[in-house]
Design a protein around this motif. Structure first.
Motif, mmCIF file in Angstrom:
data_model
loop_
_atom_site.group_PDB
_atom_site.id
_atom_site.type_symbol
_atom_site.label_atom_id
_atom_site.label_comp_id
_atom_site.label_asym_id
_atom_site.label_seq_id
_atom_site.Cartn_x
_atom_site.Cartn_y
_atom_site.Cartn_z
ATOM 1 N N TYR A 152 -10.925 -61.403 -47.043
ATOM 2 C CA TYR A 152 -10.252 -60.286 -46.390
ATOM 3 C C TYR A 152 -10.160 -60.612 -44.910
ATOM 4 C CZ TYR A 152 -9.425 -55.619 -44.448
ATOM 5 O OH TYR A 152 -8.902 -54.548 -43.762
ATOM 6 N N THR B 125 0.608 -53.195 -46.408
ATOM 7 C CA THR B 125 0.216 -51.802 -46.164
ATOM 8 C C THR B 125 1.101 -50.809 -46.905
ATOM 9 O OG1 THR B 125 1.600 -51.664 -44.175
ATOM 10 C CG2 THR B 125 -0.700 -52.338 -43.870
ATOM 11 N N LEU C 184 -11.798 -55.731 -56.471
ATOM 12 C CA LEU C 184 -12.308 -54.652 -55.631
ATOM 13 C C LEU C 184 -12.818 -55.135 -54.274
ATOM 14 C CD1 LEU C 184 -14.314 -52.697 -58.357
ATOM 15 C CD2 LEU C 184 -12.015 -52.227 -57.542
ATOM 16 N N TRP D 3 -12.560 -53.612 -46.494
ATOM 17 C CA TRP D 3 -11.762 -52.736 -45.635
ATOM 18 C C TRP D 3 -12.533 -51.475 -45.277
ATOM 19 C CZ3 TRP D 3 -8.883 -48.123 -47.354
ATOM 20 C CH2 TRP D 3 -8.046 -47.607 -46.352
ATOM 21 N N ASN D 4 -13.326 -50.975 -46.221
ATOM 22 C CA ASN D 4 -14.127 -49.777 -45.984
ATOM 23 C C ASN D 4 -15.453 -50.080 -45.290
ATOM 24 O OD1 ASN D 4 -12.923 -47.179 -47.114
ATOM 25 N ND2 ASN D 4 -12.538 -48.600 -48.797
ATOM 26 N N ASN E 85 -10.992 -54.012 -50.889
ATOM 27 C CA ASN E 85 -11.155 -52.591 -50.604
ATOM 28 C C ASN E 85 -12.540 -52.289 -50.049
ATOM 29 O OD1 ASN E 85 -12.016 -49.649 -51.850
ATOM 30 N ND2 ASN E 85 -9.917 -49.701 -51.092
ATOM 31 N N GLU F 266 -10.966 -51.866 -62.603
ATOM 32 C CA GLU F 266 -10.048 -52.834 -62.009
ATOM 33 C C GLU F 266 -9.263 -53.598 -63.063
ATOM 34 O OE1 GLU F 266 -12.951 -55.321 -63.657
ATOM 35 O OE2 GLU F 266 -13.198 -53.460 -62.539
#
Length: 230
Positions: free
Chosen positions: A122, A214, A89, A95-96, A92, A190
């Motif tokens: 990331y 993507t 996780l 990214w957020n 993600n 997950e």
């Protein structure tokens, strides 16, 4: 494939000052198995006893609701200083913009000493370090394989796909097991990517276009991926 319970630090860099009482640092962790929880509590205790400036205050949340609690807390901007999540996780959350990178927070020599599988990255930044590193394995009883006449696999001569499917059918045919092969498909955490991805990759399938990271169309629904799902 490794799985880590991840300690993600969102601590600000506080000035080094003396306080009459330690500053409380909130930490959220999902309720996992007892040994993992005990290990976390022991680490927190060691840290709290090692100095007097900070006091880690843990809060344990039931695992089925944990990820949703984190998402809602992020939207409300009420996340604690440190959160524990599982490795799949991490990208993600990064990214957020829910978590901050650990650059400058963890000593670089210490960070470099951690195995690559123990770091969640990331866009070339490290966002997490692992508390645990866990391996997955399929297991059964040797006596059961002998009973159905199955070959005992070895590292040098493992089962291929057809052999695995034949063994599952033979075990099902005994009538002794409702589910001869438990892959925990009811688990919507997950777990599915963590546990199933290695099997899926061995099928010649994949989760995402690794040229751009993507797109999934044509990859996640490729003939090989569909065959794996079936």
């Amino acid at each position: 494939m490794a799985k880590m319970a991840i300690m993600l630090s969102m601590l600000s860099i506080f000035p080094s000052l003396s306080f009459s009482a330690p500053i409380e640092v909130s930490l959220w962790r999902h309720l996992a198995n007892e040994k993992e929880v005990d290990a976390s509590l022991a680490a927190i205790k060691r840290f709290n006893q090692s100095q007097k400036q900070w006091l880690i205050v843990p809060d344990f949340i039931p695992e089925p609701a944990y990820n949703q609690v984190l998402i809602e807390a992020a939207r409300a901007e009420v996340l604690p200083c440190i959160i524990d999540i599982d490795q799949p996780l991490v990208p993600n959350f990064a990214w957020n913009d829910v978590i901050r990178p650990l650059d400058g927070i963890i000593d670089r020599n210490l960070l470099n000493s951690i195995n690559a599988s123990g770091k969640g990255t990331y866009q070339k930044h490290v966002y997490s370090v692992g508390q645990f590193d866990v391996s997955l394995a399929l297991f059964t009883r040797k006596s059961l394989l002998n009973k159905v006449g199955a070959r005992i696999p070895t590292l040098d001569h493992p089962w291929n796909k057809n052999e695995l499917m034949d063994v599952i059918r033979l075990i099902k045919a005994t009538g002794e097991y409702d589910y001869p092969f438990d892959m925990r498909p009811h688990d919507k955490t997950e777990w599915i990517t963590y546990a199933w991805a290695p099997l899926m990759l061995s099928w010649g399938a994949d989760l995402i276009d690794r040229d751009n990271y993507t797109q999934v169309d044509g990859v996640l629904n490729s003939p090989e991926a569909v065959e794996f799902g079936r």
